[in-house]
Every structure is written in C-alpha cells, then in structure tokens.
Write a protein that holds these residues in place. Structure first.
Motif, PDB file in Angstrom:
ATOM      1  N   GLY A  76       0.812  -1.205   0.000  1.00  0.00           N
ATOM      2  CA  GLY A  76       0.000   0.000   0.000  1.00  0.00           C
ATOM      3  C   GLY A  76       0.848   1.258   0.000  1.00  0.00           C
ATOM      4  O   GLY A  76       2.047   1.234  -0.286  1.00  0.00           O
ATOM      5  N   VAL A  77       0.208   2.390   0.356  1.00  0.00           N
ATOM      6  CA  VAL A  77       0.869   3.684   0.338  1.00  0.00           C
ATOM      7  C   VAL A  77       2.039   3.733   1.316  1.00  0.00           C
ATOM      8  O   VAL A  77       3.123   4.253   1.002  1.00  0.00           O
ATOM      9  CB  VAL A  77      -0.144   4.804   0.666  1.00  0.00           C
ATOM     10  N   GLN A  78       1.854   3.173   2.528  1.00  0.00           N
ATOM     11  CA  GLN A  78       2.931   3.188   3.520  1.00  0.00           C
ATOM     12  C   GLN A  78       4.136   2.390   3.046  1.00  0.00           C
ATOM     13  O   GLN A  78       5.286   2.788   3.244  1.00  0.00           O
ATOM     14  CB  GLN A  78       2.436   2.616   4.849  1.00  0.00           C
ATOM     15  N   THR A  79       3.881   1.234   2.436  1.00  0.00           N
ATOM     16  CA  THR A  79       4.969   0.394   1.931  1.00  0.00           C
ATOM     17  C   THR A  79       5.714   1.109   0.811  1.00  0.00           C
ATOM     18  O   THR A  79       6.950   1.101   0.763  1.00  0.00           O
ATOM     19  CB  THR A  79       4.431  -0.955   1.428  1.00  0.00           C
ATOM     20  N   LYS A  80       4.973   1.753  -0.081  1.00  0.00           N
ATOM     21  CA  LYS A  80       5.607   2.486  -1.181  1.00  0.00           C
ATOM     22  C   LYS A  80       6.499   3.597  -0.635  1.00  0.00           C
ATOM     23  O   LYS A  80       7.634   3.778  -1.097  1.00  0.00           O
ATOM     24  CB  LYS A  80       4.548   3.075  -2.108  1.00  0.00           C
ATOM     25  N   LYS A  81       6.006   4.344   0.356  1.00  0.00           N
ATOM     26  CA  LYS A  81       6.806   5.422   0.943  1.00  0.00           C
ATOM     27  C   LYS A  81       8.076   4.859   1.580  1.00  0.00           C
ATOM     28  O   LYS A  81       9.164   5.431   1.446  1.00  0.00           O
ATOM     29  CB  LYS A  81       5.995   6.178   1.992  1.00  0.00           C
ATOM     30  N   ALA A  82       7.946   3.714   2.278  1.00  0.00           N
ATOM     31  CA  ALA A  82       9.107   3.093   2.920  1.00  0.00           C
ATOM     32  C   ALA A  82      10.123   2.635   1.875  1.00  0.00           C
ATOM     33  O   ALA A  82      11.334   2.794   2.054  1.00  0.00           O
ATOM     34  CB  ALA A  82       8.660   1.916   3.774  1.00  0.00           C
ATOM     35  N   VAL A  83       9.638   2.060   0.773  1.00  0.00           N
ATOM     36  CA  VAL A  83      10.525   1.636  -0.314  1.00  0.00           C
ATOM     37  C   VAL A  83      11.257   2.846  -0.892  1.00  0.00           C
ATOM     38  O   VAL A  83      12.474   2.802  -1.143  1.00  0.00           O
ATOM     39  CB  VAL A  83       9.737   0.903  -1.420  1.00  0.00           C
ATOM     40  N   MET A  84      10.554   3.938  -1.083  1.00  0.00           N
ATOM     41  CA  MET A  84      11.181   5.154  -1.636  1.00  0.00           C
ATOM     42  C   MET A  84      12.235   5.709  -0.679  1.00  0.00           C
ATOM     43  O   MET A  84      13.305   6.137  -1.120  1.00  0.00           O
ATOM     44  CB  MET A  84      10.105   6.200  -1.920  1.00  0.00           C
ATOM     45  N   ASP A  85      11.938   5.686   0.611  1.00  0.00           N
ATOM     46  CA  ASP A  85      12.919   6.157   1.600  1.00  0.00           C
ATOM     47  C   ASP A  85      14.169   5.284   1.570  1.00  0.00           C
ATOM     48  O   ASP A  85      15.299   5.785   1.645  1.00  0.00           O
ATOM     49  CB  ASP A  85      12.306   6.142   3.006  1.00  0.00           C
ATOM     50  N   PHE A  86      13.967   3.963   1.450  1.00  0.00           N
ATOM     51  CA  PHE A  86      15.095   3.025   1.368  1.00  0.00           C
ATOM     52  C   PHE A  86      15.900   3.289   0.104  1.00  0.00           C
ATOM     53  O   PHE A  86      17.136   3.323   0.133  1.00  0.00           O
ATOM     54  CB  PHE A  86      14.576   1.579   1.378  1.00  0.00           C
ATOM     55  N   GLN A  87      15.221   3.470  -1.013  1.00  0.00           N
ATOM     56  CA  GLN A  87      15.909   3.727  -2.281  1.00  0.00           C
ATOM     57  C   GLN A  87      16.710   5.023  -2.218  1.00  0.00           C
ATOM     58  O   GLN A  87      17.848   5.086  -2.669  1.00  0.00           O
ATOM     59  CB  GLN A  87      14.871   3.796  -3.415  1.00  0.00           C
ATOM     60  N   ARG A  88      16.101   6.047  -1.644  1.00  0.00           N
ATOM     61  CA  ARG A  88      16.779   7.346  -1.536  1.00  0.00           C
ATOM     62  C   ARG A  88      18.039   7.230  -0.681  1.00  0.00           C
ATOM     63  O   ARG A  88      19.094   7.760  -1.020  1.00  0.00           O
ATOM     64  CB  ARG A  88      15.806   8.362  -0.927  1.00  0.00           C
ATOM     65  N   LYS A  89      17.933   6.505   0.429  1.00  0.00           N
ATOM     66  CA  LYS A  89      19.047   6.354   1.361  1.00  0.00           C
ATOM     67  C   LYS A  89      20.188   5.557   0.747  1.00  0.00           C
ATOM     68  O   LYS A  89      21.366   5.784   1.061  1.00  0.00           O
ATOM     69  CB  LYS A  89      18.557   5.652   2.635  1.00  0.00           C
ATOM     70  N   ASN A  90      19.860   4.621  -0.156  1.00  0.00           N
ATOM     71  CA  ASN A  90      20.869   3.713  -0.686  1.00  0.00           C
ATOM     72  C   ASN A  90      21.272   3.997  -2.124  1.00  0.00           C
ATOM     73  O   ASN A  90      21.876   3.145  -2.794  1.00  0.00           O
ATOM     74  CB  ASN A  90      20.380   2.262  -0.551  1.00  0.00           C
ATOM     75  N   GLY A  91      20.953   5.197  -2.605  1.00  0.00           N
ATOM     76  CA  GLY A  91      21.414   5.599  -3.927  1.00  0.00           C
ATOM     77  C   GLY A  91      20.767   4.875  -5.079  1.00  0.00           C
ATOM     78  O   GLY A  91      21.364   4.753  -6.159  1.00  0.00           O
ATOM     79  N   LEU A  92      19.533   4.409  -4.895  1.00  0.00           N
ATOM     80  CA  LEU A  92      18.808   3.703  -5.953  1.00  0.00           C
ATOM     81  C   LEU A  92      17.817   4.655  -6.623  1.00  0.00           C
ATOM     82  O   LEU A  92      17.524   5.727  -6.098  1.00  0.00           O
ATOM     83  CB  LEU A  92      18.061   2.506  -5.358  1.00  0.00           C
ATOM     84  N   ALA A  93      17.293   4.241  -7.768  1.00  0.00           N
ATOM     85  CA  ALA A  93      16.261   5.030  -8.439  1.00  0.00           C
ATOM     86  C   ALA A  93      15.035   5.097  -7.529  1.00  0.00           C
ATOM     87  O   ALA A  93      14.508   4.062  -7.103  1.00  0.00           O
ATOM     88  CB  ALA A  93      15.893   4.393  -9.775  1.00  0.00           C
ATOM     89  N   VAL A  94      14.575   6.297  -7.223  1.00  0.00           N
ATOM     90  CA  VAL A  94      13.481   6.479  -6.270  1.00  0.00           C
ATOM     91  C   VAL A  94      12.147   6.466  -7.019  1.00  0.00           C
ATOM     92  O   VAL A  94      11.649   7.506  -7.459  1.00  0.00           O
ATOM     93  CB  VAL A  94      13.643   7.795  -5.478  1.00  0.00           C
TER      94      VAL A  94
END
Length: 237
Positions: A76-94
């Motif tokens: 859901g929305v919370q999971t997507k936000k968490a994935v984006m935060d993880f991607q941002r922190k680890n230099g991945l495509a957000v």
C-alpha cells in the motif's frame, strides 16, 4: 470401398490435426502468461501487489526503521513510501517499485536472480567489488581481499544479514554507503580481490570488523579484539 473410406477419414484427420494444433498453441500461450505473472510476482512488487515477497519487503524495511505499518503482504501507500525512503538512502532510483535492483539491495531473491560463484549472483560479485574498492581504495591488495573477506564472514555469521547485499546495505555498517564512495568507479584490483575472497582467501583471519585507527572516532570499535593489521586497517573480531 477403400476409396470411400479414405475420403471419409481425411476430414476427421484434418479436424483432429487442427484441434491438436489449437490445443498446443493454447498451452504455449498459457505458459507464457504464467511465466510473466510469475516474474511480476517474484521480481517486481509495487503498489497494489500482494503476497509473500511483499511481506519480506515490509519485514526488512520494518527491521531497518523505514516501515511502521503491519506486515500484511499488501503493498500500500505506507509500503511504497518506505521503499522510496530506502531507495533514496541507498542511492537507488526512487520510484517506489521493488524491482530487481531494490530487491537485491534488500537481500531478497527470486530463483531468477541467483546464479554465479558459490551461490552468489553476478550482481553480488559486482557489489562485493564495489564495496572493496570504496572501502579499501589505496590499500595493499592483501588488505582489499581482507575487506572482501570481512563482508563474506558477516554473511555467514548469525549476527548479520544472511545475504551479501543485506550486509553491505545494513544501515551504518559501511561509511562508503553514507558518503557515496560506493558509487565511484571500481578499481580493477578490487574486482580481482573480490574473486580471491569468493574463492576462500581470508587474510583478515576471520575478522568481522575493520577500521582505520587514524580516522575513526568510534569508541565501540576500538574495544574489539584486534586480530591483525594490514595497511591502514586493523581487523578485529
């Protein structure tokens, strides 16, 4: 009589041939559809996805402090936000989509992603070379192999994540992740050192940690029993 019988048999044979061909094409089409559905489920999770892979993503992100919702297998929305935060922190495509690169960084694998040396995928081997190059650039070759060995020792140790990307991207584990050095071009010596470490070479003596005593201000790491020094790094248990 035989001619009449033969004439009657030809349409029946033609119908059977057409029916068999249609059934074969239907099976092929179903197989392609199933393979695509399997690939989407296993290696591409995004908002609206459900299943075990989503649960794994949520659990990993919850453990690392990115996700605070229920581990319910619903993207859901919370999971997507968490994935984006993880991607941002680890230099991945957000993009909020858990594709192959994001799943590898989380240490989540499908059967399509595993191949290569000693159970490690080609992307794992490349990642090991990256972290060696970033953490041990300028160190003697033995020291580069030792850094790679420390990463692999952690993979095998119960106190650390059990995948190579999980170890490398564990929050706070390596300064090269936080300062961006992981993204710098990889030295050829680091690629060779990665292969040596994967082949079983461990100049660190089984170490789980290493640090540069001239640069670190971390008091805890200085309490670890030192095994040996190679170049600028102290390797410890």
């Amino acid at each position: 009589m035989s001619k009449e019988h033969g004439a009657d048999a030809r349409p029946v044979l033609l119908i059977r041939t057409i029916s068999f061909s249609f059934a074969l094409l239907l099976l092929i089409a179903l197989g392609v559809f199933a393979a695509r559905m399997w690939q989407t489920t296993d290696v591409l999770s995004k908002q609206g996805s459900r299943g075990n892979e989503v649960r794994q993503i949520q659990q990993k992100l919850k453990n690392w402090g990115y996700y605070f919702g229920e581990v319910d297998g619903i993207f859901g929305v919370q999971t997507k936000k968490a994935v984006m935060d993880f991607q941002r922190k680890n230099g991945l495509a957000v993009d909020g989509i858990a594709g192959n690169a994001t799943l590898r960084a989380m240490g989540i694998y499908s059967s399509q992603q595993t191949s290569g040396s000693g159970g490690y995928s080609d992307s794992d081997i490349a990642l090991l070379a990256n972290i060696i190059s970033a953490e041990a650039r300028g160190e003697p070759f033995e020291g580069q192999v030792a850094v790679g060995a420390v990463v692999l020792n952690r993979v095998e140790h119960p106190s650390f994540p059990d995948t190579l990307p999980g170890v490398v991207y564990q929050p706070g584990a390596f300064t090269a992740i936080t300062d961006g050095q992981i993204n710098v071009a990889v030295a050829e010596s680091a690629r060779k050192a990665a292969r040596e470490a994967l082949a079983g070479s461990d100049p660190s003596g089984g170490a789980l940690y290493y640090y540069n005593p001239d640069k670190t201000s971390n008091k805890w790491i200085r309490t670890r029993p030192v095994i040996k020094r190679i170049g600028a790094h102290l390797f410890c248990s």
